[in-house]
Design a protein around this motif. Structure first.
Motif, PDB file in Angstrom:
ATOM      1  N   THR A   1       0.840  -1.193   0.000  1.00  0.00           N
ATOM      2  CA  THR A   1       0.000   0.000   0.000  1.00  0.00           C
ATOM      3  C   THR A   1       0.880   1.248   0.000  1.00  0.00           C
ATOM      4  OG1 THR A   1      -0.058  -0.034   2.407  1.00  0.00           O
ATOM      5  CG2 THR A   1      -1.863  -1.178   1.237  1.00  0.00           C
ATOM      6  N   GLY A   2       0.273   2.382  -0.298  1.00  0.00           N
ATOM      7  CA  GLY A   2       1.019   3.631  -0.328  1.00  0.00           C
ATOM      8  C   GLY A   2       1.719   3.932   0.982  1.00  0.00           C
ATOM      9  N   ASP A   3       1.040   3.744   2.109  1.00  0.00           N
ATOM     10  CA  ASP A   3       1.680   4.047   3.391  1.00  0.00           C
ATOM     11  C   ASP A   3       2.832   3.094   3.683  1.00  0.00           C
ATOM     12  OD1 ASP A   3      -0.514   2.093   3.864  1.00  0.00           O
ATOM     13  OD2 ASP A   3       0.098   2.243   5.959  1.00  0.00           O
ATOM     14  N   TYR A   4       2.718   1.833   3.270  1.00  0.00           N
ATOM     15  CA  TYR A   4       3.813   0.881   3.465  1.00  0.00           C
ATOM     16  C   TYR A   4       5.000   1.282   2.589  1.00  0.00           C
ATOM     17  CZ  TYR A   4       5.802  -3.836   4.394  1.00  0.00           C
ATOM     18  OH  TYR A   4       6.586  -4.897   4.797  1.00  0.00           O
ATOM     19  N   LEU A   5       4.746   1.638   1.348  1.00  0.00           N
ATOM     20  CA  LEU A   5       5.821   2.065   0.449  1.00  0.00           C
ATOM     21  C   LEU A   5       6.504   3.330   0.969  1.00  0.00           C
ATOM     22  CD1 LEU A   5       3.933   1.261  -2.826  1.00  0.00           C
ATOM     23  CD2 LEU A   5       6.124   0.240  -2.154  1.00  0.00           C
ATOM     24  N   ASP A   6       5.722   4.288   1.465  1.00  0.00           N
ATOM     25  CA  ASP A   6       6.303   5.503   2.051  1.00  0.00           C
ATOM     26  C   ASP A   6       7.218   5.154   3.216  1.00  0.00           C
ATOM     27  OD1 ASP A   6       4.789   7.047   0.272  1.00  0.00           O
ATOM     28  OD2 ASP A   6       3.237   7.506   1.767  1.00  0.00           O
ATOM     29  N   GLU A   7       6.773   4.219   4.046  1.00  0.00           N
ATOM     30  CA  GLU A   7       7.570   3.820   5.208  1.00  0.00           C
ATOM     31  C   GLU A   7       8.863   3.119   4.790  1.00  0.00           C
ATOM     32  OE1 GLU A   7       6.743   1.876   9.621  1.00  0.00           O
ATOM     33  OE2 GLU A   7       5.219   1.653   8.060  1.00  0.00           O
ATOM     34  N   LEU A   8       8.796   2.297   3.747  1.00  0.00           N
ATOM     35  CA  LEU A   8      10.008   1.641   3.246  1.00  0.00           C
ATOM     36  C   LEU A   8      11.018   2.663   2.723  1.00  0.00           C
ATOM     37  CD1 LEU A   8       8.435  -1.381   1.322  1.00  0.00           C
ATOM     38  CD2 LEU A   8       9.789  -1.498   3.424  1.00  0.00           C
ATOM     39  N   VAL A   9      10.530   3.655   1.997  1.00  0.00           N
ATOM     40  CA  VAL A   9      11.420   4.695   1.479  1.00  0.00           C
ATOM     41  C   VAL A   9      12.042   5.475   2.634  1.00  0.00           C
ATOM     42  CG1 VAL A   9      11.533   6.826   0.118  1.00  0.00           C
ATOM     43  CG2 VAL A   9      10.246   4.847  -0.748  1.00  0.00           C
ATOM     44  N   GLU A  10      11.237   5.842   3.608  1.00  0.00           N
ATOM     45  CA  GLU A  10      11.744   6.565   4.771  1.00  0.00           C
ATOM     46  C   GLU A  10      12.800   5.739   5.508  1.00  0.00           C
ATOM     47  OE1 GLU A  10      12.456   7.286   8.760  1.00  0.00           O
ATOM     48  OE2 GLU A  10      10.989   5.738   8.280  1.00  0.00           O
ATOM     49  N   ALA A  11      12.628   4.427   5.539  1.00  0.00           N
ATOM     50  CA  ALA A  11      13.558   3.545   6.245  1.00  0.00           C
ATOM     51  C   ALA A  11      14.868   3.336   5.487  1.00  0.00           C
ATOM     52  CB  ALA A  11      12.895   2.196   6.510  1.00  0.00           C
ATOM     53  N   GLY A  12      14.885   3.710   4.196  1.00  0.00           N
ATOM     54  CA  GLY A  12      16.141   3.595   3.459  1.00  0.00           C
ATOM     55  C   GLY A  12      16.087   2.837   2.149  1.00  0.00           C
ATOM     56  N   MET A  13      14.926   2.290   1.782  1.00  0.00           N
ATOM     57  CA  MET A  13      14.829   1.577   0.505  1.00  0.00           C
ATOM     58  C   MET A  13      15.119   2.537  -0.653  1.00  0.00           C
ATOM     59  SD  MET A  13      11.566  -0.389  -1.211  1.00  0.00           S
ATOM     60  CE  MET A  13      10.721   1.138  -1.660  1.00  0.00           C
ATOM     61  N   THR A  14      16.052   2.155  -1.504  1.00  0.00           N
ATOM     62  CA  THR A  14      16.398   2.978  -2.671  1.00  0.00           C
ATOM     63  C   THR A  14      15.956   2.350  -3.979  1.00  0.00           C
ATOM     64  OG1 THR A  14      18.571   1.925  -2.856  1.00  0.00           O
ATOM     65  CG2 THR A  14      18.430   3.954  -1.517  1.00  0.00           C
ATOM     66  N   ASP A  15      15.705   1.047  -3.962  1.00  0.00           N
ATOM     67  CA  ASP A  15      15.328   0.296  -5.156  1.00  0.00           C
ATOM     68  C   ASP A  15      14.221  -0.680  -4.785  1.00  0.00           C
ATOM     69  OD1 ASP A  15      18.038   1.245  -5.331  1.00  0.00           O
ATOM     70  OD2 ASP A  15      18.503  -0.196  -6.885  1.00  0.00           O
ATOM     71  N   ILE A  16      13.314  -0.922  -5.740  1.00  0.00           N
ATOM     72  CA  ILE A  16      12.276  -1.931  -5.502  1.00  0.00           C
ATOM     73  C   ILE A  16      12.017  -2.690  -6.794  1.00  0.00           C
ATOM     74  CG2 ILE A  16      10.360  -0.331  -5.942  1.00  0.00           C
ATOM     75  CD1 ILE A  16       8.803  -1.902  -3.706  1.00  0.00           C
ATOM     76  N   GLY A  17      11.873  -3.991  -6.653  1.00  0.00           N
ATOM     77  CA  GLY A  17      11.485  -4.844  -7.769  1.00  0.00           C
ATOM     78  C   GLY A  17      10.123  -5.433  -7.456  1.00  0.00           C
ATOM     79  N   ILE A  18       9.155  -5.142  -8.303  1.00  0.00           N
ATOM     80  CA  ILE A  18       7.798  -5.651  -8.091  1.00  0.00           C
ATOM     81  C   ILE A  18       7.473  -6.634  -9.208  1.00  0.00           C
ATOM     82  CG2 ILE A  18       5.351  -5.058  -7.914  1.00  0.00           C
ATOM     83  CD1 ILE A  18       6.223  -2.287  -6.878  1.00  0.00           C
ATOM     84  N   ASP A  19       7.140  -7.859  -8.832  1.00  0.00           N
ATOM     85  CA  ASP A  19       6.735  -8.869  -9.810  1.00  0.00           C
ATOM     86  C   ASP A  19       5.239  -8.753 -10.057  1.00  0.00           C
ATOM     87  OD1 ASP A  19       9.300  -9.820  -9.949  1.00  0.00           O
ATOM     88  OD2 ASP A  19       8.911 -11.658  -8.828  1.00  0.00           O
ATOM     89  N   LEU A  20       4.898  -8.435 -11.276  1.00  0.00           N
ATOM     90  CA  LEU A  20       3.490  -8.404 -11.681  1.00  0.00           C
ATOM     91  C   LEU A  20       3.193  -9.737 -12.350  1.00  0.00           C
ATOM     92  CD1 LEU A  20       3.320  -4.762 -13.070  1.00  0.00           C
ATOM     93  CD2 LEU A  20       2.469  -5.614 -10.874  1.00  0.00           C
ATOM     94  N   LYS A  21       2.424 -10.553 -11.699  1.00  0.00           N
ATOM     95  CA  LYS A  21       2.226 -11.928 -12.147  1.00  0.00           C
ATOM     96  C   LYS A  21       1.190 -12.088 -13.247  1.00  0.00           C
ATOM     97  CE  LYS A  21       3.842 -13.909  -7.847  1.00  0.00           C
ATOM     98  NZ  LYS A  21       5.193 -13.595  -8.221  1.00  0.00           N
ATOM     99  N   ALA A  22       0.277 -11.133 -13.379  1.00  0.00           N
ATOM    100  CA  ALA A  22      -0.805 -11.273 -14.356  1.00  0.00           C
ATOM    101  C   ALA A  22      -1.518  -9.941 -14.523  1.00  0.00           C
ATOM    102  CB  ALA A  22      -1.800 -12.339 -13.890  1.00  0.00           C
ATOM    103  N   LEU A  23      -2.440  -9.927 -15.461  1.00  0.00           N
ATOM    104  CA  LEU A  23      -3.336  -8.799 -15.651  1.00  0.00           C
ATOM    105  C   LEU A  23      -4.767  -9.220 -15.320  1.00  0.00           C
ATOM    106  CD1 LEU A  23      -3.431  -5.852 -16.604  1.00  0.00           C
ATOM    107  CD2 LEU A  23      -3.807  -6.700 -18.916  1.00  0.00           C
ATOM    108  N   ARG A  24      -5.074 -10.470 -15.607  1.00  0.00           N
ATOM    109  CA  ARG A  24      -6.426 -10.989 -15.392  1.00  0.00           C
ATOM    110  C   ARG A  24      -6.500 -11.764 -14.071  1.00  0.00           C
ATOM    111  NH1 ARG A  24      -4.891 -11.821 -20.692  1.00  0.00           N
ATOM    112  NH2 ARG A  24      -6.013 -10.468 -22.139  1.00  0.00           N
ATOM    113  N   ILE A  25      -7.611 -11.624 -13.392  1.00  0.00           N
ATOM    114  CA  ILE A  25      -7.780 -12.286 -12.091  1.00  0.00           C
ATOM    115  C   ILE A  25      -7.677 -13.805 -12.242  1.00  0.00           C
ATOM    116  CG2 ILE A  25      -9.389 -12.711 -10.186  1.00  0.00           C
ATOM    117  CD1 ILE A  25     -10.437  -9.822 -10.728  1.00  0.00           C
ATOM    118  N   SER A  26      -8.281 -14.358 -13.267  1.00  0.00           N
ATOM    119  CA  SER A  26      -8.250 -15.819 -13.432  1.00  0.00           C
ATOM    120  C   SER A  26      -6.817 -16.329 -13.588  1.00  0.00           C
ATOM    121  CB  SER A  26      -9.110 -16.246 -14.621  1.00  0.00           C
ATOM    122  OG  SER A  26      -8.640 -15.641 -15.812  1.00  0.00           O
TER     123      SER A  26
END
Length: 173
Positions: A53-78
């Motif tokens: 969530t946005g607040d979790y991401l903000d907290e990670l950045v504040e804590a020092g995260m400089t890079d993030i890799g997000i795996d997007l597994k699909a576009l469709r729910i099925s």
């Protein structure tokens, strides 16, 4: 991790494995600890994005995260349900949309954070058409976002040849 980083002369540390974001308190504390021990080092978090969530991401950045890799597994729910094994459609939908929104949020609100997107590919779980549709949605966010297809060599093109898929939908920069 700090000693290993110094031993190998690299300027980054990656936190991944399983899903490192599941324990929010631990991850925030660990990033702060690593930031303090490794001034100037890049601190990378790998995630499937399902609870980012946005607040979790903000907290990670504040804590020092400089890079993030997000795996997007699909576009469709099925497809997402097939890949993850989630039977609850409402939960799968929430996790899927949260991951996509996380990409948009980081891009929009934290331009100083390096954002990389992974799209895992398995010919038995997702069709190339959906991968191409995912690429189009990512390009709508920013056509210059780094995307890496996580695929076994030759697997994607073998399916494309077998199904007469239009490979022109894929661009390599």
């Amino acid at each position: 991790m700090t000693a290993t980083r110094k031993q190998h002369g690299v300027d980054r540390i990656a936190i991944s494995g399983g899903e490192c974001t599941l324990n929010r308190c631990w991850l925030i504390q660990y990033l702060r600890f690593l930031r303090d021990l490794n001034p100037g080092a890049h601190l990378h978090v790998d995630t499937n994005g399902s609870i980012m969530t946005g607040d979790y991401l903000d907290e990670l950045v504040e804590a020092g995260m400089t890079d993030i890799g997000i795996d997007l597994k699909a576009l469709r729910i099925s497809t997402f349900q097939e890949i993850t094994g989630l039977l609850d459609e409402a939960l799968a939908s929430r996790y899927l949309e949260t991951a996509w929104k996380a990409v948009e949020y980081v891009h929009r609100n934290h331009p100083m954070v390096f954002l990389g997107i992974g799209t895992p590919y398995n010919k038995d779980l997702i069709w190339l058409e959906e991968i191409a549709d995912m690429g189009e949605r990512i390009a709508e966010i920013d056509p210059l976002l780094q995307v890496c297809a996580l695929v076994a060599p030759g697997e994607m093109f073998a399916q494309a040849l077998n199904r007469n898929f239009n490979l022109q939908r894929f661009k390599v920069l």
